[in-house]
Design a protein around this motif. Structure first.
Motif, PDB file in Angstrom:
ATOM      1  N   HIS A  71      57.188  45.254  18.650  1.00  0.00           N
ATOM      2  CA  HIS A  71      56.652  45.934  19.812  1.00  0.00           C
ATOM      3  C   HIS A  71      57.069  45.188  21.073  1.00  0.00           C
ATOM      4  O   HIS A  71      57.534  44.041  21.023  1.00  0.00           O
ATOM      5  N   TRP A 116      55.789  44.692  25.446  1.00  0.00           N
ATOM      6  CA  TRP A 116      54.753  44.879  26.450  1.00  0.00           C
ATOM      7  C   TRP A 116      55.426  45.351  27.722  1.00  0.00           C
ATOM      8  O   TRP A 116      56.433  44.797  28.163  1.00  0.00           O
ATOM      9  N   ALA A 159      50.742  47.799  28.765  1.00  0.00           N
ATOM     10  CA  ALA A 159      50.780  48.768  27.669  1.00  0.00           C
ATOM     11  C   ALA A 159      51.630  48.195  26.550  1.00  0.00           C
ATOM     12  O   ALA A 159      52.686  47.599  26.790  1.00  0.00           O
ATOM     13  N   ARG A 160      51.162  48.335  25.336  1.00  0.00           N
ATOM     14  CA  ARG A 160      51.875  47.843  24.142  1.00  0.00           C
ATOM     15  C   ARG A 160      52.554  49.021  23.464  1.00  0.00           C
ATOM     16  O   ARG A 160      51.915  50.015  23.153  1.00  0.00           O
ATOM     17  N   ARG A 161      53.879  48.915  23.273  1.00  0.00           N
ATOM     18  CA  ARG A 161      54.643  50.008  22.710  1.00  0.00           C
ATOM     19  C   ARG A 161      55.376  49.542  21.451  1.00  0.00           C
ATOM     20  O   ARG A 161      56.181  48.599  21.504  1.00  0.00           O
ATOM     21  N   ARG A 179      46.268  41.894  26.571  1.00  0.00           N
ATOM     22  CA  ARG A 179      45.343  42.938  26.142  1.00  0.00           C
ATOM     23  C   ARG A 179      45.806  44.283  26.671  1.00  0.00           C
ATOM     24  O   ARG A 179      46.233  44.385  27.826  1.00  0.00           O
ATOM     25  N   GLU A 180      45.748  45.276  25.824  1.00  0.00           N
ATOM     26  CA  GLU A 180      46.112  46.634  26.216  1.00  0.00           C
ATOM     27  C   GLU A 180      45.210  47.092  27.353  1.00  0.00           C
ATOM     28  O   GLU A 180      43.982  46.984  27.285  1.00  0.00           O
TER      29      GLU A 180
END
Length: 439
Positions: free
Chosen positions: A365, A367, A375-377, A412-413
């Motif tokens: 993933h 960030w 946002a974490r993708r 943190r998201e």
């Protein structure tokens, strides 16, 4: 009247003290909640002037709506421009690697040509020899006696031919006088031809024996290094028995296996970088041969790499023998080597730095900062370029996304984040909560 004025002055002073104390308390609470600024001080003063409509029952004056009583406000993460990156489209040449031992293709075995006793062998394993250099001698006593015998056989055949020629000449005279028949003359002519053929056979046999005697001297067939001695002086040798194994290390080869799905992208003559164990710097090679078919039971095809073996020479006194002994090749046959072929790529691919990729729970993933928040993708990766430090992203991010270029802990998201200039970040770092630490 004087007394009443003094009482009013005292009341005004007491109110002023209370107001100043409230403002100081508000300023202290604002400093505890975050960086102290003029805006915080004004807000603190306003908080102590009275409760706001959003204050919760039992909470302290000035608490924001939705925040628990006494809870610290959420920290704003600040990132420098150098800590961010955008995906870039660029071709990614693929690097194909395969390994194996080095072999010396120029290897020759010196064999005895006749049976006899090995009288001398002047070289040992590791010695360097020149092509045609005498390295030993075999005692071919049987060959010598056989040569004497066959030399005598040649003389006998020569005498028989002379006798047959004289008889034929005499018969020709008698036939001219019709004392003998034509048949008798033909027989004498045939005898001459038979004697002549026997002489030629005896001469050929003698020549073969003499060649065998010449093979008593052992000469190096190629220039190279003695890899192995198979016999020692004093031992009996048989015809075609191996005496020495010589190798030429000036050119080496590396044979490896490449999958059938990749071999079509290789061509003879392509440059290759070869890293040999024990050597810090790789050497240049090239693809010499590609097998026409896959090996049985596998889905791989043999590919052979050839490379020149550089020689290192020490400074010694003049003389061919001394210079020859003082030089040695850098690599030896049997050393393990790794070949690396760079396959060109013309397709632009979406790439990001390897440092922007994180792994959690078996899922890659990244960030990114979107709409002022982290946002974490999850992403799907393709080709990797370890040397260039980039990786292809097949799915998960767009071209204009703003990614964190380095890995941080405790992200943190949904956390608030913004990009600041280097100077502003240095000033804010002294009062604001520190951003997540680098790994």
């Amino acid at each position: 009247g004087v007394m009443k004025k003094r009482q009013r002055v005292a009341v005004v002073a007491a109110v002023a003290v209370l107001l100043c104390g409230g403002v100081a308390l508000a300023v202290w609470r604002g400093a505890a909640d975050g960086p102290w600024t003029a805006g915080n001080a004004s807000a603190a003063a306003a908080d102590h002037s009275g409760s706001k409509p959003g204050d919760k029952p039992g909470g302290m004056p000035g608490d924001k709506p939705g925040r628990k009583p006494g809870e610290r406000p959420e920290a704003l993460l600040e990132f420098l421009p150098r800590e961010l990156v955008q995906p870039a489209r660029a071709p990614m040449p693929e690097r194909l690697e395969f390994s194996g031992p080095l072999v010396a293709p120029a290897t020759a075995v010196l064999r005895a040509k006749g049976a006899g006793t090995l009288l001398a062998l002047q070289v040992a394993e590791g010695d360097r020899v020149l092509a045609g250099q005498v390295v030993g001698r075999i005692d071919l006593a049987d060959q010598a006696s056989r040569a004497v015998e066959r030399d005598a056989g040649v003389e006998v055949a020569r005498t028989a031919l002379a006798q047959a020629e004289r008889m034929h000449a005499s018969n020709a005279g008698l036939a001219a006088q019709q004392f003998i028949s034509a048949v008798a003359l033909d027989n004498s002519r045939a005898a001459v031809e038979t004697a002549r053929a026997q002489l030629a056979a005896a001469q050929a046999s003698l020549q073969t024996t003499r060649l065998g005697l010449r093979d008593a001297t052992l000469s190096a067939p190629i220039a190279g290094i003695v890899a192995r001695r198979h016999v020692l002086p004093g031992e009996k040798v048989a015809p075609e028995q191996a005496v020495l194994t010589l190798v030429d290390l000036s050119m080496l080869e590396l044979a490896g296996n490449v999958g059938t799905h990749l071999v079509s992208r290789l061509l003879p003559g392509m440059p290759v970088q070869v890293s040999v164990e024990g050597s810090e710097q790789p050497v240049a090679g090239r693809i010499a041969r590609i097998a026409p078919a896959a090996e049985a039971g596998t889905r791989s095809i043999a590919v052979t790499i050839s490379l020149a073996n550089p020689r290192r020479c020490a400074a010694v006194a003049a003389g061919a023998a001394e210079r020859l002994a003082a030089c040695s090749e850098s690599f030896r046959a049997g050393q393990y080597a790794l070949a690396s072929v760079l396959l060109p790529d013309t397709q632009p691919r979406l790439t990001v730095p390897l440092t922007a990729i994180a792994l959690s729970g078996g899922q890659d993933h990244v960030w990114l900062i979107a709409d002022g928040a982290l946002a974490r993708r999850p992403v799907t990766l393709g080709r990797r370029d370890e040397a260039g430090g980039r990786v292809e992203v097949l799915e998960g991010v767009q071209d204009r996304a703003t990614l964190l270029a380095v890995r941080f802990d405790n992200l943190r998201e949904g956390a608030k984040a913004q990009v600041v200039a280097a100077r502003a970040a240095a000033v804010a770092s002294g009062s604001a909560p520190a951003p997540a630490a680098l790994r």
